[in-house]
Design a protein around this motif. Structure first.
Motif, PDB file in Angstrom:
ATOM      1  N   LEU A  63       0.826  -1.205   0.000  1.00 52.60           N
ATOM      2  CA  LEU A  63       0.000   0.000   0.000  1.00 52.60           C
ATOM      3  C   LEU A  63       0.861   1.256   0.000  1.00 52.60           C
ATOM      4  N   ILE A  64       1.884   1.292   0.846  1.00 55.80           N
ATOM      5  CA  ILE A  64       2.780   2.453   0.902  1.00 55.80           C
ATOM      6  C   ILE A  64       3.488   2.639  -0.432  1.00 55.80           C
ATOM      7  N   THR A  65       3.974   1.550  -1.019  1.00 59.06           N
ATOM      8  CA  THR A  65       4.657   1.636  -2.309  1.00 59.06           C
ATOM      9  C   THR A  65       3.725   2.169  -3.392  1.00 59.06           C
ATOM     10  N   ALA A  66       2.503   1.661  -3.426  1.00 58.40           N
ATOM     11  CA  ALA A  66       1.545   2.105  -4.445  1.00 58.40           C
ATOM     12  C   ALA A  66       1.192   3.581  -4.277  1.00 58.40           C
ATOM     13  N   ILE A  67       0.945   4.000  -3.051  1.00 63.57           N
ATOM     14  CA  ILE A  67       0.580   5.405  -2.804  1.00 63.57           C
ATOM     15  C   ILE A  67       1.737   6.325  -3.158  1.00 63.57           C
ATOM     16  N   MET A  68       2.930   5.992  -2.722  1.00 62.31           N
ATOM     17  CA  MET A  68       4.078   6.845  -3.002  1.00 62.31           C
ATOM     18  C   MET A  68       4.409   6.872  -4.490  1.00 62.31           C
ATOM     19  N   SER A  69       4.204   5.756  -5.188  1.00 64.39           N
ATOM     20  CA  SER A  69       4.424   5.734  -6.633  1.00 64.39           C
ATOM     21  C   SER A  69       3.457   6.658  -7.345  1.00 64.39           C
ATOM     22  N   LEU A  70       2.198   6.629  -6.940  1.00 62.41           N
ATOM     23  CA  LEU A  70       1.202   7.519  -7.543  1.00 62.41           C
ATOM     24  C   LEU A  70       1.520   8.987  -7.260  1.00 62.41           C
ATOM     25  N   ILE A  71       1.943   9.281  -6.043  1.00 62.62           N
ATOM     26  CA  ILE A  71       2.288  10.666  -5.695  1.00 62.62           C
ATOM     27  C   ILE A  71       3.481  11.130  -6.524  1.00 62.62           C
ATOM     28  N   ALA A  72       4.520  10.301  -6.625  1.00 68.17           N
ATOM     29  CA  ALA A  72       5.710  10.669  -7.399  1.00 68.17           C
ATOM     30  C   ALA A  72       5.352  10.846  -8.871  1.00 68.17           C
ATOM     31  N   TRP A  73       4.532   9.973  -9.404  1.00 69.75           N
ATOM     32  CA  TRP A  73       4.120  10.080 -10.801  1.00 69.75           C
ATOM     33  C   TRP A  73       3.323  11.356 -11.026  1.00 69.75           C
ATOM     34  N   TRP A  74       2.399  11.658 -10.133  1.00 69.59           N
ATOM     35  CA  TRP A  74       1.541  12.834 -10.268  1.00 69.59           C
ATOM     36  C   TRP A  74       2.371  14.116 -10.164  1.00 69.59           C
ATOM     37  N   LYS A  75       3.318  14.157  -9.221  1.00 66.58           N
ATOM     38  CA  LYS A  75       4.107  15.367  -8.989  1.00 66.58           C
ATOM     39  C   LYS A  75       5.083  15.637 -10.131  1.00 66.58           C
ATOM     40  N   ASN A  76       5.596  14.598 -10.769  1.00 69.52           N
ATOM     41  CA  ASN A  76       6.626  14.781 -11.784  1.00 69.52           C
ATOM     42  C   ASN A  76       6.089  14.821 -13.206  1.00 69.52           C
ATOM     43  N   ASN A  77       4.800  14.775 -13.381  1.00 69.52           N
ATOM     44  CA  ASN A  77       4.198  14.836 -14.695  1.00 69.52           C
ATOM     45  C   ASN A  77       3.133  15.916 -14.704  1.00 69.52           C
ATOM     46  N   ASN A  78       3.042  16.581 -15.832  1.00 65.80           N
ATOM     47  CA  ASN A  78       2.037  17.634 -15.970  1.00 65.80           C
ATOM     48  C   ASN A  78       0.728  17.020 -16.455  1.00 65.80           C
TER      49      ASN A  78
END
Length: 79
Positions: A46-61
């Motif tokens: 769960l932590i890995t999935a949430i952090m992956s989504l946050i990193a993807w969202w923050k680094n992409n427009n």
């Protein structure tokens, strides 16, 4: 008139479930049929999935506003 917010209802229900769970655990009952390894695996995933989504969202427009801001920065020579 004054309706109860849906978030308030959800938080209250979750609180009561947590209190019931804690009470059962205090008396030696295991209300959740999971062992430690299963819980650890779930929390880690769960932590890995949430952090992956946050990193993807923050680094992409993704949003229109973000793309517009990116274009403005390039036009102004700031990026």
């Amino acid at each position: 008139m004054n309706k109860i917010d849906a978030g308030t209802i959800v938080r209250t229900v979750v609180l009561f479930v947590a209190l019931i769970n804690q009470g059962l655990a205090a008396f030696g009952y295991s209300p959740l049929p999971f062992d430690d390894k299963q819980v650890e695996f779930f929390v880690s995933t769960l932590i890995t999935a949430i952090m992956s989504l946050i990193a993807w969202w923050k680094n992409n427009n993704i949003t229109r506003t973000a793309r517009r801001n990116e274009e403005m920065l390039k036009r102004e020579g700031l990026k």
